[in-house]
Scaffold this motif. Structure first.
Motif, PDB file in Angstrom:
ATOM      1  N   PRO A  81       0.824  -1.205   0.000  1.00  0.00           N
ATOM      2  CA  PRO A  81       0.000   0.000   0.000  1.00  0.00           C
ATOM      3  C   PRO A  81       0.861   1.261   0.000  1.00  0.00           C
ATOM      4  O   PRO A  81       2.077   1.195   0.203  1.00  0.00           O
ATOM      5  CB  PRO A  81      -0.802  -0.117   1.296  1.00  0.00           C
ATOM      6  CG  PRO A  81      -0.041  -1.050   2.153  1.00  0.00           C
ATOM      7  CD  PRO A  81       0.737  -1.952   1.259  1.00  0.00           C
ATOM      8  N   GLY A 120       6.960   1.949   1.825  1.00  0.00           N
ATOM      9  CA  GLY A 120       8.416   2.000   1.698  1.00  0.00           C
ATOM     10  C   GLY A 120       8.956   1.425   0.406  1.00  0.00           C
ATOM     11  O   GLY A 120      10.165   1.213   0.286  1.00  0.00           O
ATOM     12  N   LYS A 121       8.091   1.217  -0.585  1.00  0.00           N
ATOM     13  CA  LYS A 121       8.537   0.630  -1.851  1.00  0.00           C
ATOM     14  C   LYS A 121       9.537   1.532  -2.576  1.00  0.00           C
ATOM     15  O   LYS A 121      10.628   1.098  -2.948  1.00  0.00           O
ATOM     16  CB  LYS A 121       7.334   0.383  -2.773  1.00  0.00           C
ATOM     17  CG  LYS A 121       6.230  -0.412  -2.136  1.00  0.00           C
ATOM     18  CD  LYS A 121       5.046  -0.578  -3.064  1.00  0.00           C
ATOM     19  CE  LYS A 121       4.352   0.704  -3.464  1.00  0.00           C
ATOM     20  NZ  LYS A 121       3.533   1.321  -2.413  1.00  0.00           N
ATOM     21  N   HIS A 133       1.541  -0.682  -6.957  1.00  0.00           N
ATOM     22  CA  HIS A 133       0.563  -0.982  -5.910  1.00  0.00           C
ATOM     23  C   HIS A 133      -0.635  -1.713  -6.507  1.00  0.00           C
ATOM     24  O   HIS A 133      -1.649  -1.897  -5.861  1.00  0.00           O
ATOM     25  CB  HIS A 133       0.154   0.262  -5.119  1.00  0.00           C
ATOM     26  CG  HIS A 133      -0.342   1.372  -5.963  1.00  0.00           C
ATOM     27  ND1 HIS A 133       0.236   2.597  -5.999  1.00  0.00           N
ATOM     28  CD2 HIS A 133      -1.351   1.410  -6.834  1.00  0.00           C
ATOM     29  CE1 HIS A 133      -0.403   3.360  -6.846  1.00  0.00           C
ATOM     30  NE2 HIS A 133      -1.371   2.667  -7.366  1.00  0.00           N
ATOM     31  N   GLU A 165       6.801   2.403 -10.227  1.00  0.00           N
ATOM     32  CA  GLU A 165       5.442   2.461 -10.784  1.00  0.00           C
ATOM     33  C   GLU A 165       5.476   2.830 -12.257  1.00  0.00           C
ATOM     34  O   GLU A 165       4.956   3.868 -12.660  1.00  0.00           O
ATOM     35  CB  GLU A 165       4.597   3.480 -10.008  1.00  0.00           C
ATOM     36  CG  GLU A 165       4.629   3.194  -8.537  1.00  0.00           C
ATOM     37  CD  GLU A 165       3.358   3.588  -7.825  1.00  0.00           C
ATOM     38  OE1 GLU A 165       2.362   3.875  -8.503  1.00  0.00           O
ATOM     39  OE2 GLU A 165       3.359   3.586  -6.590  1.00  0.00           O
TER      40      GLU A 165
HETATM   41  N1  LIG Z   1      12.417  12.299   1.774  1.00  0.00           N
HETATM   42  C1  LIG Z   1      11.572  11.894   2.743  1.00  0.00           C
HETATM   43  N2  LIG Z   1      11.492  12.580   3.903  1.00  0.00           N
HETATM   44  C2  LIG Z   1      10.670  12.169   4.893  1.00  0.00           C
HETATM   45  N3  LIG Z   1       9.875  11.102   4.815  1.00  0.00           N
HETATM   46  C3  LIG Z   1       9.901  10.369   3.688  1.00  0.00           C
HETATM   47  C4  LIG Z   1      10.747  10.728   2.602  1.00  0.00           C
HETATM   48  N4  LIG Z   1      10.565   9.828   1.601  1.00  0.00           N
HETATM   49  C5  LIG Z   1       9.653   8.961   2.055  1.00  0.00           C
HETATM   50  N5  LIG Z   1       9.253   9.276   3.307  1.00  0.00           N
HETATM   51  C6  LIG Z   1       8.284   8.536   4.123  1.00  0.00           C
HETATM   52  O1  LIG Z   1       8.629   7.181   4.115  1.00  0.00           O
HETATM   53  C7  LIG Z   1       7.492   6.354   3.963  1.00  0.00           C
HETATM   54  C8  LIG Z   1       7.672   5.434   2.784  1.00  0.00           C
HETATM   55  O2  LIG Z   1       7.660   6.209   1.623  1.00  0.00           O
HETATM   56  P1  LIG Z   1       7.763   5.605   0.170  1.00  0.00           P
HETATM   57  O3  LIG Z   1       7.838   6.729  -0.783  1.00  0.00           O
HETATM   58  O4  LIG Z   1       8.860   4.614   0.128  1.00  0.00           O
HETATM   59  O5  LIG Z   1       6.353   4.867   0.033  1.00  0.00           O
HETATM   60  P2  LIG Z   1       5.786   4.054  -1.205  1.00  0.00           P
HETATM   61  O6  LIG Z   1       5.601   2.659  -0.740  1.00  0.00           O
HETATM   62  O7  LIG Z   1       6.606   4.268  -2.409  1.00  0.00           O
HETATM   63  O8  LIG Z   1       4.360   4.704  -1.359  1.00  0.00           O
HETATM   64  P3  LIG Z   1       3.560   5.108  -2.717  1.00  0.00           P
HETATM   65  O9  LIG Z   1       2.905   3.855  -3.197  1.00  0.00           O
HETATM   66  O10 LIG Z   1       2.547   6.082  -2.206  1.00  0.00           O
HETATM   67  O11 LIG Z   1       4.533   5.696  -3.668  1.00  0.00           O
HETATM   68  C9  LIG Z   1       6.304   7.281   3.840  1.00  0.00           C
HETATM   69  O12 LIG Z   1       5.632   7.310   5.072  1.00  0.00           O
HETATM   70  C10 LIG Z   1       6.889   8.620   3.522  1.00  0.00           C
HETATM   71  O13 LIG Z   1       6.142   9.640   4.115  1.00  0.00           O
END
Ligand SMILES: Nc1ncnc2c1ncn2[C@@H]1O[C@H](COP(=O)(O)OP(=O)(O)OP(=O)(O)O)[C@@H](O)[C@H]1O
Ligand SMILES: [Mg+2]
Lengths: 354, 284
Positions: free
Chosen positions: A36, A40-41, A195, A162
């Motif tokens: 989701p 953290g992906k 996702h 993505e």
């Molecule tokens: N540069 C940053 N500074 C602070 N927090 C961050 C940063 N990058 C990511 N995060 C936080 O780390 C967590 C994971 O982020 P990430 O971008 O890896 O999610 P994701 O799985 O790729 O989600 P999505 O599917 O929405 O892209 C999130 O809660 C995000 O807010």
């Protein structure tokens, strides 16, 4: 190139985006990171690329510790969600950029770079568009240029964030098949983020399911769907229904009735029962079943989805009925799941049917 | 793209109505504020007749003044492009204590009466001033030479470059830089091949504005220039001198030739912009 992620932790200002993640990616594999939003992906992908540095842990490319290497030295192909094409360069210049910025002998001559760009353009089926600028391309075409650009540097690993996120369903399906073909033809070790579970299950050799900065499960599409190893995965992949139950004397109980499922080697106590809405048997009488009254019903394609209130209207579960089933609202229905999985509340091994 | 350029149309259908009204207003407004006053210069200059006009304009003192004006303005605009872009970069990319103060200070040359700036600069750069006294032993004279004019023009032109480049720089996608890095480009290559090209339109605009402002600048320059005829006398000053001598014809002639030169230079910059835009396909 094998990639090995070992006990990696990543914090952003104390916020843990990844907690102790370990993952082995085999050479030539096509891997999907599925989870989701916010799981953290992207962070994991950027760590592999070297666009972020891990707070703890290390990342190995083959036998070599890549943690201390810069992005430039890692030689990875990264495809960004928003394509990130250089808009003041033509398509051919975009693709050739990675070769053009090489130093000294490593830089191929100009004609060679152009030739290579045209070959790649052919591979991504965009021949003839080499002199266009990015803003003269459609979204799907830009995506392919971005992929060709990433492949031009002969990357050790190909990372895609993505890749089809911004495209419509039709184009997505087309590009999905096409990405699989390209992968099979070139054999690049590839990690892509999505996702969309359908995309992950259909395309990848192995799927990595992530949640809240952790890897929940790594496995094939069959593993993830048929043998989920956590309630999260069961709930996230495919449709599922969940019921809080109790185990007593090797039997599963819902309130004061037995459900008709027996389990072995499970200590008495509370547990969660998971099953797929379509994988059930309807029963007439109820000597060991789950029974409830229909609260809502809706038609989904070739079947009817029914929401049942069970356990004295405490819980709601979804099941699938044949379209011609006579159930109306308030009618009583009894069923028993064919295949199911039980996750005990106390830490302990989960149990599943046959 | 191809059919749009082959069939030229006066007016493209648009989702926003009001083209006629907007164009009408634009022309009327520009006429009142810009075109009519400027055409006055043209009319007065035309009254001189071609020969009279040519004689005025080719007068040696005028030619020198024009050279000083346009030469120093060009140099100042170039310097501003380099250092203004650098200032914008620092303000956009780095977070440090006092950043907001510096950001605000960039606008001061807009606000300060230019005469005040001129006097301050002259005081600092004079042979007995703070900086001037350091430069004097090295044989460098700034105040009361064309170098001083350049210094004053850099001062008044700086905000134009910073304020046109800064917003565009803020919009640059981090993704694009990261993409360049994954492709193996080092920091220097990323800046020269990715970032600067995408800033070119803004930098050109900043250059044009700073240059135009410098050509028309009067207040700050006359205090630091020394105003030695044939050496450090700018054209706007010469116009004022002619006016004080009641030589209205001479003043208009200089004004007219300045207008013509400025117009063509700004027009050239706009052409480069349009070419740039078409090439990279931003805008329409
Ligand atoms: N540069 C940053 N500074 C602070 N927090 C961050 C940063 N990058 C990511 N995060 C936080 O780390 C967590 C994971 O982020 P990430 O971008 O890896 O999610 P994701 O799985 O790729 O989600 P999505 O599917 O929405 O892209 C999130 O809660 C995000 O807010
Ligand atoms: Mg993401």
């Amino acid at each position: 190139m094998d990639v090995s992620i070992r006990n990696v932790r990543k914090e952003f200002d104390r916020f843990p985006a990844l907690r102790n993640v370990s993952l082995d990616i085999h050479s030539g594999e096509l891997i999907a990171l599925l989870g989701p939003s916010g799981s953290g992906k992207t962070t994991l992908l950027r760590l592999i690329a070297g666009l972020e540095t891990p707070t703890e842990g290390s990342i190995f490319f083959g036998a070599e510790d890549a943690s201390m290497k810069s992005v430039q030295e890692r030689n990875v192909g990264f495809v960004f969600q928003q394509y990130a094409l250089f808009r003041h360069m033509t398509v051919a210049e975009n693709i050739g950029f990675g070769l053009k910025v090489r130093k000294g002998n490593a830089r191929p001559p100009k004609e060679e770079i152009r030739k290579r760009a045209l070959e790649l353009l052919d591979l991504v089926q965009l021949s003839g568009l080499e002199n266009r600028y990015p803003n003269q391309l459609s979204g799907g075409q830009r995506q392919r240029v971005a992929l060709a650009r990433a492949m031009a540097i002969e990357p050790r690993v190909l990372l895609l964030d993505e890749p089809f996120g911004a495209l419509d369903a039709q184009v997505r399906r087309e590009l999905r098949r096409w990405l699989r073909e390209i992968h099979d033809a070139t054999g690049h070790t590839t990690v892509f983020v999505t996702h969309d579970q359908e995309e992950a299950l259909e395309l990848a050799d192995r799927v990595v399911v992530m949640s809240q900065g952790r890897i929940e499960q790594v496995g094939t599409a069959d593993d993830a769907y048929d043998r989920p190893n956590s309630p999260f995965v069961y709930g996230f992949i495919g449709d599922s229904s969940e019921l809080p139950v109790r185990v007593e004397g090797g039997q599963v109980w819902l309130a004061d009735r037995t459900v008709g499922l027996s389990v072995e080697n499970v200590p008495d106590g509370n547990a969660s029962l998971y099953f797929r809405p379509h994988d059930i048997t309807l029963l007439d009488g109820c000597g060991g079943c789950i029974a409830g009254t229909v609260a809502a019903s809706r038609r989904v394609a070739g079947t009817r989805r029914v929401e049942l209130e069970v356990g004295g209207a405490q819980y709601r579960v979804e099941i699938e009925l044949p379209v011609d089933h006579p159930a109306k609202e308030q009618s009583r229905i009894a069923f028993r799941p064919n295949r199911w999985k039980l996750f005990p509340e106390q830490q302990g091994a989960s149990v599943q049917s046959g | 793209m191809s059919n749009a350029s082959t069939v030229w149309r006066f007016r493209q259908p648009s989702v926003l109505p009001g083209f006629g009204l907007a164009l009408g207003f634009t022309i009327a407004y520009l006429s009142l504020i810009v075109l009519i006053p400027l055409s006055g210069v043209g009319v007065r200059a035309a009254a001189l007749g071609w020969d009279g006009f040519w004689a005025m304009v080719t007068d040696e003192r005028t030619v020198k003044a024009l050279q000083v004006s346009f030469g120093t303005s060009l140099i100042a605009a170039f310097v501003n492009v380099v250092f203004g872009t650098l200032v914008a970069w620092v303000l956009v990319r780095y977070r440090f204590p006092g950043r907001r103060l510096i950001d605000a200070a960039v606008d001061l040359p807009f606000a300060l009466p230019t005469a005040v700036a001129g006097i301050a600069l002259a005081a600092i750069y004079a042979p007995n001033g703070w900086i001037g006294s350091l430069l004097a032993p090295l044989g460098i004279k700034v105040a009361f030479t064309p170098v001083g004019i350049v210094v004053a023009l850099i001062f008044v032109g700086l905000p134009f470059v910073v304020r046109t480049v800064q917003p565009v720089m803020e919009e640059i996608d981090r993704d694009v830089e990261e993409a360049a890095a994954t492709l193996g480009a080092n920091r220097f290559q990323t800046i020269t091949r990715i970032i600067l090209p995408s800033l070119t339109p803004a930098i050109l605009t900043g250059f044009g504005l700073a240059f135009a402002r410098a050509v028309g600048e009067y207040g700050s320059v006359i205090f630091i220039a020394g105003n030695i005829p044939y050496v450090s006398e700018i054209a706007p000053l010469l116009i004022v001198i002619r006016l004080e001598e009641f030589d209205y014809a001479g003043a208009t002639a200089i004004a007219a030739i300045m207008l013509v030169i400025s117009f063509f230079m700004l027009f050239a910059i706009n052409l480069v912009q349009a070419w740039n835009r078409r090439r990279y396909g931003y805008g329409s």
